[in-house]
Enzyme design. Structure first.
Site, PDB file in Angstrom:
ATOM      1  N   LYS A 199      40.627 -15.441  -2.692  1.00 17.96           N
ATOM      2  CA  LYS A 199      39.761 -14.391  -2.132  1.00 17.96           C
ATOM      3  C   LYS A 199      40.353 -13.008  -2.431  1.00 17.96           C
ATOM      4  CE  LYS A 199      36.509 -14.758   0.045  1.00 17.96           C
ATOM      5  NZ  LYS A 199      35.077 -14.892  -0.347  1.00 17.96           N
ATOM      6  N   THR A 216      37.672 -11.925   3.602  1.00 17.97           N
ATOM      7  CA  THR A 216      38.254 -12.529   4.794  1.00 17.97           C
ATOM      8  C   THR A 216      39.529 -11.826   5.254  1.00 17.97           C
ATOM      9  OG1 THR A 216      39.406 -14.544   5.534  1.00 17.97           O
ATOM     10  CG2 THR A 216      39.334 -14.182   3.181  1.00 17.97           C
ATOM     11  N   ASP A 217      39.815 -11.920   6.541  1.00 14.46           N
ATOM     12  CA  ASP A 217      41.075 -11.363   7.071  1.00 14.46           C
ATOM     13  C   ASP A 217      42.291 -12.113   6.538  1.00 14.46           C
ATOM     14  OD1 ASP A 217      40.861 -13.741   8.558  1.00 14.46           O
ATOM     15  OD2 ASP A 217      40.890 -12.758  10.518  1.00 14.46           O
ATOM     16  N   GLU A 218      42.071 -13.313   5.964  1.00 12.75           N
ATOM     17  CA  GLU A 218      43.217 -14.100   5.484  1.00 12.75           C
ATOM     18  C   GLU A 218      43.939 -13.417   4.326  1.00 12.75           C
ATOM     19  OE1 GLU A 218      43.201 -18.228   5.375  1.00 12.75           O
ATOM     20  OE2 GLU A 218      41.830 -18.409   7.060  1.00 12.75           O
ATOM     21  N   LYS A 275      35.926 -27.268   9.678  1.00 10.31           N
ATOM     22  CA  LYS A 275      36.661 -26.141  10.262  1.00 10.31           C
ATOM     23  C   LYS A 275      36.937 -26.445  11.740  1.00 10.31           C
ATOM     24  CE  LYS A 275      35.994 -23.953   6.341  1.00 10.31           C
ATOM     25  NZ  LYS A 275      34.867 -23.155   5.964  1.00 10.31           N
ATOM     26  N   LEU A 276      37.902 -25.726  12.330  1.00 14.67           N
ATOM     27  CA  LEU A 276      38.400 -26.094  13.667  1.00 14.67           C
ATOM     28  C   LEU A 276      37.280 -26.356  14.687  1.00 14.67           C
ATOM     29  CD1 LEU A 276      40.950 -26.326  15.585  1.00 14.67           C
ATOM     30  CD2 LEU A 276      40.414 -23.996  16.245  1.00 14.67           C
ATOM     31  N   TYR A 281      43.597 -20.601  -1.010  1.00 18.88           N
ATOM     32  CA  TYR A 281      42.282 -20.032  -0.664  1.00 18.88           C
ATOM     33  C   TYR A 281      42.383 -18.518  -0.492  1.00 18.88           C
ATOM     34  CZ  TYR A 281      38.708 -18.244   2.519  1.00 18.88           C
ATOM     35  OH  TYR A 281      37.745 -17.471   3.113  1.00 18.88           O
ATOM     36  N   GLY A 336      25.541 -18.223  -2.257  1.00 21.11           N
ATOM     37  CA  GLY A 336      26.114 -19.040  -1.185  1.00 21.11           C
ATOM     38  C   GLY A 336      25.246 -19.022   0.062  1.00 21.11           C
ATOM     39  N   ASN A 351      37.732 -15.180  11.810  1.00 23.79           N
ATOM     40  CA  ASN A 351      37.263 -16.574  11.964  1.00 23.79           C
ATOM     41  C   ASN A 351      35.887 -16.623  12.615  1.00 23.79           C
ATOM     42  OD1 ASN A 351      40.215 -17.055  11.562  1.00 23.79           O
ATOM     43  ND2 ASN A 351      39.492 -19.149  11.828  1.00 23.79           N
ATOM     44  N   LEU A 356      25.145 -25.619  -4.168  1.00 22.65           N
ATOM     45  CA  LEU A 356      25.048 -26.777  -3.278  1.00 22.65           C
ATOM     46  C   LEU A 356      26.249 -27.696  -3.473  1.00 22.65           C
ATOM     47  CD1 LEU A 356      21.199 -27.582  -3.252  1.00 22.65           C
ATOM     48  CD2 LEU A 356      22.529 -26.183  -1.650  1.00 22.65           C
TER      49      LEU A 356
HETATM   50  P1  NAD Z   1      30.611 -22.396   3.433  1.00 19.44           P
HETATM   51  O1  NAD Z   1      31.641 -23.257   2.786  1.00 19.44           O
HETATM   52  O2  NAD Z   1      29.866 -22.896   4.610  1.00 19.44           O
HETATM   53  O3  NAD Z   1      29.515 -21.959   2.349  1.00 19.44           O
HETATM   54  C1  NAD Z   1      29.844 -21.652   1.027  1.00 19.44           C
HETATM   55  C2  NAD Z   1      28.540 -21.730   0.220  1.00 19.44           C
HETATM   56  O4  NAD Z   1      28.831 -21.323  -1.120  1.00 19.44           O
HETATM   57  C3  NAD Z   1      27.941 -23.131   0.139  1.00 19.44           C
HETATM   58  O5  NAD Z   1      26.553 -23.080   0.344  1.00 19.44           O
HETATM   59  C4  NAD Z   1      28.269 -23.587  -1.276  1.00 19.44           C
HETATM   60  O6  NAD Z   1      27.353 -24.522  -1.798  1.00 19.44           O
HETATM   61  C5  NAD Z   1      28.236 -22.266  -2.017  1.00 19.44           C
HETATM   62  N1  NAD Z   1      29.031 -22.269  -3.254  1.00 19.44           N
HETATM   63  C6  NAD Z   1      30.293 -22.715  -3.422  1.00 19.44           C
HETATM   64  N2  NAD Z   1      30.676 -22.561  -4.708  1.00 19.44           N
HETATM   65  C7  NAD Z   1      29.621 -21.985  -5.348  1.00 19.44           C
HETATM   66  C8  NAD Z   1      29.419 -21.557  -6.684  1.00 19.44           C
HETATM   67  N3  NAD Z   1      30.371 -21.693  -7.619  1.00 19.44           N
HETATM   68  N4  NAD Z   1      28.245 -20.997  -7.014  1.00 19.44           N
HETATM   69  C9  NAD Z   1      27.264 -20.857  -6.068  1.00 19.44           C
HETATM   70  N5  NAD Z   1      27.392 -21.258  -4.798  1.00 19.44           N
HETATM   71  C10 NAD Z   1      28.579 -21.814  -4.440  1.00 19.44           C
HETATM   72  O7  NAD Z   1      31.365 -21.040   3.749  1.00 19.44           O
HETATM   73  P2  NAD Z   1      31.191 -19.952   4.888  1.00 19.44           P
HETATM   74  O8  NAD Z   1      32.112 -20.265   5.985  1.00 19.44           O
HETATM   75  O9  NAD Z   1      29.753 -19.741   5.155  1.00 19.44           O
HETATM   76  O10 NAD Z   1      31.790 -18.675   4.128  1.00 19.44           O
HETATM   77  C11 NAD Z   1      30.942 -17.794   3.398  1.00 19.44           C
HETATM   78  C12 NAD Z   1      31.769 -16.632   2.899  1.00 19.44           C
HETATM   79  O11 NAD Z   1      32.357 -15.949   4.006  1.00 19.44           O
HETATM   80  C13 NAD Z   1      32.939 -17.043   2.000  1.00 19.44           C
HETATM   81  O12 NAD Z   1      33.038 -16.110   0.956  1.00 19.44           O
HETATM   82  C14 NAD Z   1      34.150 -16.968   2.909  1.00 19.44           C
HETATM   83  O13 NAD Z   1      35.319 -16.682   2.174  1.00 19.44           O
HETATM   84  C15 NAD Z   1      33.761 -15.826   3.825  1.00 19.44           C
HETATM   85  N6  NAD Z   1      34.348 -15.860   5.163  1.00 19.44           N
HETATM   86  C16 NAD Z   1      34.239 -16.980   5.948  1.00 19.44           C
HETATM   87  C17 NAD Z   1      34.759 -16.967   7.247  1.00 19.44           C
HETATM   88  C18 NAD Z   1      34.679 -18.164   8.160  1.00 19.44           C
HETATM   89  O14 NAD Z   1      35.356 -18.178   9.189  1.00 19.44           O
HETATM   90  N7  NAD Z   1      33.880 -19.172   7.865  1.00 19.44           N
HETATM   91  C19 NAD Z   1      35.404 -15.804   7.729  1.00 19.44           C
HETATM   92  C20 NAD Z   1      35.505 -14.687   6.886  1.00 19.44           C
HETATM   93  C21 NAD Z   1      34.964 -14.728   5.615  1.00 19.44           C
HETATM   94  O1  DAU Z   2      40.073 -16.010   9.098  1.00 16.89           O
HETATM   95  C1  DAU Z   2      38.920 -16.200   8.330  1.00 16.89           C
HETATM   96  C2  DAU Z   2      38.988 -17.575   7.722  1.00 16.89           C
HETATM   97  O2  DAU Z   2      38.805 -18.481   8.789  1.00 16.89           O
HETATM   98  C3  DAU Z   2      37.960 -17.815   6.631  1.00 16.89           C
HETATM   99  O3  DAU Z   2      38.235 -16.968   5.553  1.00 16.89           O
HETATM  100  C4  DAU Z   2      38.015 -19.266   6.154  1.00 16.89           C
HETATM  101  O4  DAU Z   2      36.971 -19.509   5.229  1.00 16.89           O
HETATM  102  C5  DAU Z   2      37.841 -20.166   7.348  1.00 16.89           C
HETATM  103  O5  DAU Z   2      38.029 -21.505   6.940  1.00 16.89           O
HETATM  104  C6  DAU Z   2      38.847 -19.830   8.430  1.00 16.89           C
HETATM  105  O6  DAU Z   2      40.206 -20.179   8.044  1.00 16.89           O
HETATM  106  P1  DAU Z   2      41.224 -20.853   9.078  1.00 16.89           P
HETATM  107  O7  DAU Z   2      42.236 -21.622   8.326  1.00 16.89           O
HETATM  108  O8  DAU Z   2      41.712 -19.874  10.073  1.00 16.89           O
HETATM  109  O9  DAU Z   2      40.162 -21.806   9.842  1.00 16.89           O
HETATM  110  P2  DAU Z   2      40.216 -23.345  10.248  1.00 16.89           P
HETATM  111  O10 DAU Z   2      38.989 -23.587  11.053  1.00 16.89           O
HETATM  112  O11 DAU Z   2      40.496 -24.244   9.099  1.00 16.89           O
HETATM  113  O12 DAU Z   2      41.469 -23.376  11.217  1.00 16.89           O
HETATM  114  C7  DAU Z   2      41.532 -22.532  12.367  1.00 16.89           C
HETATM  115  C8  DAU Z   2      42.881 -22.778  13.035  1.00 16.89           C
HETATM  116  O13 DAU Z   2      42.880 -24.104  13.559  1.00 16.89           O
HETATM  117  C9  DAU Z   2      44.062 -22.705  12.086  1.00 16.89           C
HETATM  118  O14 DAU Z   2      45.176 -22.170  12.779  1.00 16.89           O
HETATM  119  C10 DAU Z   2      44.340 -24.159  11.731  1.00 16.89           C
HETATM  120  C11 DAU Z   2      43.943 -24.904  13.002  1.00 16.89           C
HETATM  121  N1  DAU Z   2      43.424 -26.277  12.801  1.00 16.89           N
HETATM  122  C12 DAU Z   2      42.391 -26.437  11.921  1.00 16.89           C
HETATM  123  C13 DAU Z   2      41.881 -27.700  11.681  1.00 16.89           C
HETATM  124  C14 DAU Z   2      40.752 -27.901  10.694  1.00 16.89           C
HETATM  125  C15 DAU Z   2      43.943 -27.331  13.516  1.00 16.89           C
HETATM  126  O15 DAU Z   2      44.875 -27.167  14.335  1.00 16.89           O
HETATM  127  N2  DAU Z   2      43.444 -28.580  13.279  1.00 16.89           N
HETATM  128  C16 DAU Z   2      42.434 -28.815  12.379  1.00 16.89           C
HETATM  129  O16 DAU Z   2      42.045 -29.989  12.202  1.00 16.89           O
END
Ligand code: NAD
Ligand code: DAU
Length: 328
Positions: free
Chosen positions: A144, A116-118, A179-180, A140, A7, A169, A33
């Site tokens: 996880k 993730t904290d989720e 994402k938000l 989701y 990833g 987040n 990808l």
């Molecule tokens: P992202 O969606 O930006 O990236 C995910 C990547 O994984 C992409 O490049 C995608 O092409 C690749 N991928 C998806 N399915 C795949 C598969 N089957 N095989 C190989 N590659 C694959 O996500 P992100 O926000 O960078 O999150 C990365 C990791 O961090 C995730 O495991 C997510 O659960 C965790 N995480 C994210 C957040 C957040 O707020 N974004 C917070 C805590 C944990």
């Molecule tokens: O907490 C870690 C997680 O944070 C990661 O594991 C996830 O991959 C990542 O997507 C994120 O999850 P959230 O659901 O918390 O993030 P998101 O950005 O989707 O939403 C953040 C907050 O904003 C949530 O309370 C929902 C709200 N929201 C989100 C969107 C996309 C809105 O109010 N409007 C929106 O359009």
């Protein structure tokens, strides 16, 4: 040591690859990808790239040849998409994690699962600790949690050298605009509405991607097998407050805000106790106020990165997600 980053073309994964490569680590990336994976995130970063699926054992064996560790970022990551259709979440986040664990079991490689904290679910009061029960709310989060439980079972049963990080987040440059923060920043820059779910009083704990990656690297190097480490920014804000700051930083006003139908099963609050990782020497360096201002500036200066993303598949997703909510 050669390190496999799955990833690595996504948001946080690409920050991590950049970080490792900057210190001369030999990095190999395996990434399917999907819609959120973007080779542009790794432009100018030295690495070996393999396009492939973590749920495909042959792809994992090919990319992993010679690697002594794997850091698994690969996942389906967006809660709202998991509510529309959860199948891919199970395949990647649970089955894919299992395939990587089998590879680590066979090769003896070190394994870090980026979680993730989720997985803890709603936290009414206080902060989640690593041994708290898992109460995921969304498909989701449940996928996880399923991955995490596989990891812990492989440590116990087969002695795989694996640790888990649970991040809060995360925000920063290169985050796909669903994402938000990147959605609201790019919509605000375009003068488009900002769809705030429900009353907008849900609380998230914001962590800059650089701090998240520093925590993951520390766990890779110093984390103990079978241990879980929370990685949280320690800056809890309601969504309405994040929205207000984005409007201010983009020079827009409240007229762009639309309070829309809430997300089903929406968790009200996440909060992490990070004392375990702090004991290894980690603390977040980026304050949210500066980190958000830098992030808004990055999106303002890098339209060529995100404008093409907001078409095609994204448009179809956006319509499915927001048309009814926005009454359009
Ligand atoms: P992202 O969606 O930006 O990236 C995910 C990547 O994984 C992409 O490049 C995608 O092409 C690749 N991928 C998806 N399915 C795949 C598969 N089957 N095989 C190989 N590659 C694959 O996500 P992100 O926000 O960078 O999150 C990365 C990791 O961090 C995730 O495991 C997510 O659960 C965790 N995480 C994210 C957040 C957040 O707020 N974004 C917070 C805590 C944990
Ligand atoms: O907490 C870690 C997680 O944070 C990661 O594991 C996830 O991959 C990542 O997507 C994120 O999850 P959230 O659901 O918390 O993030 P998101 O950005 O989707 O939403 C953040 C907050 O904003 C949530 O309370 C929902 C709200 N929201 C989100 C969107 C996309 C809105 O109010 N409007 C929106 O359009």
């Amino acid at each position: 040591m050669r390190i496999l980053v799955t990833g690595g073309a996504g948001f946080i994964g690409s920050h991590f690859v950049r970080r490792l490569a900057a210190t001369g680590v030999d990095v190999v990336v395996l990434d399917k990808l999907t819609y959120s994976g973007n080779p542009a995130n790794l432009e100018d970063v030295p690495h070996e790239f393999h396009q492939g699926d973590i749920a495909d054992p042959e792809a994992v064996a090919r990319a992993g040849a010679g690697a002594g560790a794997v850091v698994n970022f690969a996942a389906e990551t967006h809660v709202d998409r998991s509510i529309l259709a959860a199948g891919e979440f199970i395949t990647t986040d649970v089955v894919g994690t299992h395939v990587l664990l089998e590879w680590a079991r066979q090769t003896g490689a070190r394994f870090v699962q980026v979680s993730t904290d989720e997985v803890y679910g709603d936290v009414a009061d206080g902060a989640s600790r690593e041994d708290d029960p898992l109460r995921p709310s969304s498909p989701y989060a449940a996928s996880k949690a399923g991955g995490d439980l596989q990891v812990l079972a492989y440590v116990r049963t087969y002695g795989v050298n694996a640790s888990i990080t649970r991040g809060s987040n995360t925000y920063g440059p290169n985050q796909y605009p669903e994402k938000l923060i990147p959605l609201f920043v790019t919509n605000a820059l375009e003068g488009e509405p900002l769809p705030v779910y429900g009353d907008g009083r849900q609380t998230r704990d914001w962590l800059h991607a650089a701090d998240h990656c520093a925590g993951i690297e520390l766990v890779l190097r110093e984390g103990a097998p079978g241990e879980v480490y929370n990685v949280g920014g320690g800056e809890e804000l309601e969504n309405g407050e994040v929205t207000r700051r984005i409007l201010e930083l983009t020079g827009r006003d409240e007229s762009l805000v639309r309070h829309v139908e809430d997300r089903p099963g929406h968790d009200r609050r996440y909060s992490l106790d990070t004392s375990k990782l702090a004991a290894l020497g980690w603390s977040p360096e980026q304050r949210f106020a500066e980190g958000l201002a830098d992030t808004v500036a990055w999106y303002r200066d890098n339209r060529a990165w995100w404008e093409p993303l907001k078409s095609g598949e994204y448009r179809a997703y956006y319509e499915a997600q927001y048309a009814a909510r926005l009454g359009s």
